[in-house]
Design an enzyme around this catalytic site. Structure first.
Site, PDB file in Angstrom:
ATOM      1  N   ASP A   1       0.865  -1.160   0.000  1.00  0.00           N
ATOM      2  CA  ASP A   1       0.000   0.000   0.000  1.00  0.00           C
ATOM      3  C   ASP A   1       0.918   1.231   0.000  1.00  0.00           C
ATOM      4  O   ASP A   1       2.096   1.122   0.339  1.00  0.00           O
ATOM      5  CB  ASP A   1      -0.877  -0.041   1.263  1.00  0.00           C
ATOM      6  CG  ASP A   1      -1.631   1.247   1.495  1.00  0.00           C
ATOM      7  OD1 ASP A   1      -2.419   1.638   0.627  1.00  0.00           O
ATOM      8  OD2 ASP A   1      -1.422   1.867   2.559  1.00  0.00           O
TER       9      ASP A   1
ATOM     10  N   ASP B   1      -0.189   5.125   0.789  1.00  0.00           N
ATOM     11  CA  ASP B   1      -0.472   6.141   1.806  1.00  0.00           C
ATOM     12  C   ASP B   1      -0.515   5.523   3.196  1.00  0.00           C
ATOM     13  O   ASP B   1      -1.287   4.598   3.451  1.00  0.00           O
ATOM     14  CB  ASP B   1      -1.807   6.824   1.510  1.00  0.00           C
ATOM     15  CG  ASP B   1      -1.770   7.604   0.204  1.00  0.00           C
ATOM     16  OD1 ASP B   1      -1.334   8.760   0.226  1.00  0.00           O
ATOM     17  OD2 ASP B   1      -2.164   7.031  -0.832  1.00  0.00           O
TER      18      ASP B   1
ATOM     19  N   ASP C   1      -1.467  -0.436   6.046  1.00  0.00           N
ATOM     20  CA  ASP C   1      -1.595   0.209   7.358  1.00  0.00           C
ATOM     21  C   ASP C   1      -3.036   0.326   7.847  1.00  0.00           C
ATOM     22  O   ASP C   1      -3.269   0.894   8.906  1.00  0.00           O
ATOM     23  CB  ASP C   1      -0.989   1.613   7.303  1.00  0.00           C
ATOM     24  CG  ASP C   1      -1.799   2.543   6.413  1.00  0.00           C
ATOM     25  OD1 ASP C   1      -1.997   2.204   5.227  1.00  0.00           O
ATOM     26  OD2 ASP C   1      -2.254   3.598   6.892  1.00  0.00           O
TER      27      ASP C   1
END
Length: 215
Positions: free
Chosen positions: A8, A10, A160
């Protein structure tokens, strides 16, 4: 078997939280939700992605339009966005270990490439897959696997947010959750990733452990 790492972007590779909070606060009146302050931000980080949407009160109809606006306005703030400390070095180490690296992101591909280029890391990734969807990441993962002819057992996905863990489960791939991004360690653990780490320095060892389990 070639080992694949999907990141991922961001909150995992890039520290975009402050920029996203500024932008979403600026757009709150237009889209009909309450702005975020430091106290509410810490509370939000303990919620799943779906709980955040429910608590915000934003119309589900407006959500895709909000996401497009946030991504568009992030483009204006790219000079303020950096990769997390030690991430560039870790990417280079993974390359040296012959991992094939990809990025899947809800951000725009041009935003991602612009930031990576600052660190001379664009060529470190075989491809960047982008799609504006909060809960459709598993579809983008499956698209990547199909287009690149990759078997799920070759892949570890690193993200995250709770939706990253859930997307990995739906795509039947392993996941590592990182607690330095948008969601707290507590809520990430509740969604049962294959591993949870608190600092980028742990990443390579945990990848190796998942790839070569003992016993």
């Amino acid at each position: 078997m070639n080992q694949i790492i999907i990141f991922d972007f961001d909150g995992t590779l890039a520290d975009t939280l402050d920029a996203v909070v500024r932008i979403t606060n600026r757009l709150s009146g237009e889209f009909g939700y309450l702005p975020t302050n430091p106290e509410t931000l810490s509370q939000i980080q303990n919620l799943s992605s779906w709980q955040i949407i429910q608590q915000s009160g934003i119309s589900l109809f407006k959500l895709p339009f909000l996401l497009k606006r946030v991504i568009s306005e992030l483009n204006q703030d790219l000079q303020l966005i950096h990769l997390f400390p030690t991430i560039p070095e870790i990417i280079q180490q993974l390359q040296k270990k012959n991992y094939t690296l990809y990025i899947i992101t809800s951000n725009s591909k041009i935003n991602v490439i612009t930031i990576l280029s600052r660190y001379n890391l664009v060529n470190s990734f075989k491809n960047v897959y982008s799609g504006i969807s909060l809960f459709g990441k598993h579809k983008i993962i499956n698209q990547l696997l199909n287009q690149e002819n990759i078997e799920p057992q070759q892949v570890i996905y690193i993200g995250d947010e709770t939706r990253d863990i859930n997307a990995a489960k739906q795509a039947k791939i392993k996941s590592i959750a990182v607690s330095w991004g948008y969601n707290s360690a507590e809520i990430l653990l509740q969604h049962h990733p294959d591993a949870l780490i608190a600092h980028p320095s742990e990443l390579i060892a945990v990848i190796e452990q998942i790839k070569n389990p003992i016993g």
